[in-house]
Every structure is written in C-alpha cells, then in structure tokens.
Design an enzyme around this catalytic site. Structure first.
Site, PDB file in Angstrom:
ATOM      1  N   ARG A 172       0.839  -1.198   0.000  1.00  0.00           N
ATOM      2  CA  ARG A 172       0.000   0.000   0.000  1.00  0.00           C
ATOM      3  C   ARG A 172       0.877   1.252   0.000  1.00  0.00           C
ATOM      4  O   ARG A 172       1.779   1.381   0.823  1.00  0.00           O
ATOM      5  CB  ARG A 172      -0.919   0.006   1.222  1.00  0.00           C
ATOM      6  CG  ARG A 172      -2.009  -1.054   1.166  1.00  0.00           C
ATOM      7  CD  ARG A 172      -2.841  -1.078   2.422  1.00  0.00           C
ATOM      8  NE  ARG A 172      -2.070  -1.497   3.586  1.00  0.00           N
ATOM      9  CZ  ARG A 172      -2.592  -1.675   4.803  1.00  0.00           C
ATOM     10  NH1 ARG A 172      -3.876  -1.452   5.007  1.00  0.00           N
ATOM     11  NH2 ARG A 172      -1.834  -2.066   5.804  1.00  0.00           N
TER      12      ARG A 172
ATOM     13  N   ASP B 131       1.330   5.577  -0.041  1.00  0.00           N
ATOM     14  CA  ASP B 131       0.697   6.777   0.496  1.00  0.00           C
ATOM     15  C   ASP B 131       0.350   7.767  -0.604  1.00  0.00           C
ATOM     16  O   ASP B 131       0.782   7.618  -1.758  1.00  0.00           O
ATOM     17  CB  ASP B 131       1.638   7.464   1.486  1.00  0.00           C
ATOM     18  CG  ASP B 131       1.916   6.621   2.720  1.00  0.00           C
ATOM     19  OD1 ASP B 131       1.017   5.867   3.124  1.00  0.00           O
ATOM     20  OD2 ASP B 131       3.030   6.722   3.263  1.00  0.00           O
TER      21      ASP B 131
ATOM     22  N   ARG C 181      10.733   7.138   3.163  1.00  0.00           N
ATOM     23  CA  ARG C 181      10.775   8.598   3.220  1.00  0.00           C
ATOM     24  C   ARG C 181      11.534   9.083   4.463  1.00  0.00           C
ATOM     25  O   ARG C 181      12.215  10.102   4.424  1.00  0.00           O
ATOM     26  CB  ARG C 181       9.355   9.156   3.196  1.00  0.00           C
ATOM     27  CG  ARG C 181       8.661   8.949   1.852  1.00  0.00           C
ATOM     28  CD  ARG C 181       7.170   9.229   1.944  1.00  0.00           C
ATOM     29  NE  ARG C 181       6.913  10.592   2.355  1.00  0.00           N
ATOM     30  CZ  ARG C 181       5.705  11.032   2.713  1.00  0.00           C
ATOM     31  NH1 ARG C 181       4.665  10.191   2.697  1.00  0.00           N
ATOM     32  NH2 ARG C 181       5.533  12.278   3.087  1.00  0.00           N
TER      33      ARG C 181
END
Length: 265
Positions: free
Chosen positions: A50, A52, A197
């Site tokens: 999944r 973002d 990230r």
C-alpha cells in the site's frame, strides 16, 4: 471462483494513496470500479504494498477473485478504458488460490529520485523530490550501508504504523548520482509505514553535512523516531519491484522489477 493477478503502474500525485477511502479518490477505488464494470459484480483488490498519497508505482502487483470468466485482455485493456489516465493495468494472469499479492511476496524494491539543483522542477513537478542545497553522494552512500541486514527500524517508522514488528531485512541499499539527480535504491523483505521517506530524510541530513556518516547507525541503535530527520516528501518515491516464487505464471518468472529511469541517462 477465479483468482487473477494484475500488474499496475500509477502516478501517485493523482490519487490520495492506494487504500480505499470513503471519498473514493484512491488507486484501489479507481481500479475496483473499473474491474466491477468488466466483471459486472463487486471486486475487491489486494495489493503487494500500500502506497501513500503522492507515492508512485511502476511495478505494483494486486490480485482479485471473481465468479466470471473473461479473456485476460479484458482485465487489461478493458479495465484501462474505465480508469483515469494516471493509472494503468500492464498485465493480467490467472493464478491459483494460494497466491496472495501481499503475503506471497518475498521482497519489495523502492526507488527515490531526488533532483538536486538550485531551482525547483517544473516539468517533473510531483514526480521527483527536490533539494536545492548541495549533497555529498559518497557520505550518503556510506551512511546507508549500516542499514544492510536485519534491524529494528523503529527510528524510521511512522507513529501510525500498524506493523506488528519493526524488524525488517534490508537486502541492498545504494545512493548514486547522475548529474543533478540522486537515486536512492532500497531492497528489503518488507517496509514499514513511511520507512523509505524517513530513511531518505535522514540520509539527506548526512548529505548536507548536518549530521556525520555514523549518525544513521546511531539512529538504528536508539530506536527513537523523534531523533531522526523529518519525513521527506513523497514526490520522488516509486514502488518499483515485487518478487515472488517461480511457481506462479507471473512476468519475469516472478521478478517484477521496473525501476523508473527519470532523468537518468
């Protein structure tokens, strides 16, 4: 029931993430609506990873079950005729019911593409990250090597991460430069929420000279998210590889790898 696996690419800045939301503005929502149109029944997708809001994919893999028989081309070209231009199904294959897009995957690959120049990107706005200050490639790549192997990545885990364990196995990691472009490549068994990230953000701190090379190893040891750098922008992040055992008839013998080549000669 028939189980179908599909390969998908999408521009994440056109959606609010992968996972379905009540407002319906996600990749999963767009694909499920299109698949349901072709199947003439509700379809539920399960993906390999999944992503973002703002995160892209060149090699997302998903599966769904259906009671109807359709030519495989219908799950590709047919579905693509009912989704926004920023998402596309690349291939479809029949798999047995033991295949699971998420749990059957042995590893995933992500690439972060960072433009390092004085002025922000225009043409590739939303498709690459940007940093105007000069970065040290050698320092960042050296700092990243401590991430290899199995570690507790709590310092690089989002507070809202729902994973049962923060331990992940990093197979490879590198930071390379082509002109004004830095490419961060990560290959692991799986990743935590915001892990890439957060890693890129901390590596950029090292590249800017704000922290020494051994700071990354210290962050792994202290296991405290608040001591690491802020989460970096999603713009340049791509899910670009998922690998499965060869037992299923997937492209590439199960090695579905397609790293983006943006700005790389």
């Amino acid at each position: 029931m028939v189980r179908v696996a599909i390969g998908v690419e999408y521009a994440g800045n056109a959606f609010e993430g992968w996972q379905t939301q009540p407002h319906g503005r996600t990749v999963q929502d767009a694909l499920e609506r299109a698949l349901a149109t072709i199947a003439q029944e509700p379809i539920k997708l399960v993906c390999a990873g999944r992503t973002d809001t703002g995160v892209h994919a060149t090699a997302q893999v998903a599966h769904f079950d259906t009671t109807v028989e359709r030519p495989l081309e219908a799950w590709v070209r047919g579905v693509n005729s009912h989704v926004p231009a920023s998402v596309g199904v690349l291939w479809a294959v029949h798999v047995d019911d033991e295949f699971h897009a998420r749990f059957s995957a042995g590893s995933r690959r992500y690439r972060y593409v960072l433009l390092n120049r004085r002025v922000r990107p225009g043409l590739l706005n939303g498709r690459v990250g940007w940093m105007h200050g000069l970065l040290d490639e050698m320092a960042m790549n050296e700092a990243a090597q401590c991430l290899l192997g199995e570690h507790d990545f709590t310092s690089f885990r989002a507070a809202q991460c729902q994973a049962k364990s923060p331990v992940r196995l990093m197979h490879s990691v590198s930071v390379k430069r082509w002109g004004d472009v830095f490419v961060f490549d990560f290959h692991a068994n799986a990743f935590l929420h915001h892990m890439i990230r957060n890693l890129v953000g901390s590596l950029v701190y090292v590249g800017k000279g704000k922290r020494p090379v051994d700071w990354m190893a210290e962050l792994l040891e202290v296991r405290k998210r608040s001591l690491a750098a802020p989460t970096f922008a999603p713009d340049g992040l791509y899910l670009c590889g998922v690998e499965y055992p060869e037992r299923w008839p997937l492209p590439g013998g199960g090695r579905i790898i397609a790293p983006p080549q943006l700005l790389i000669p």
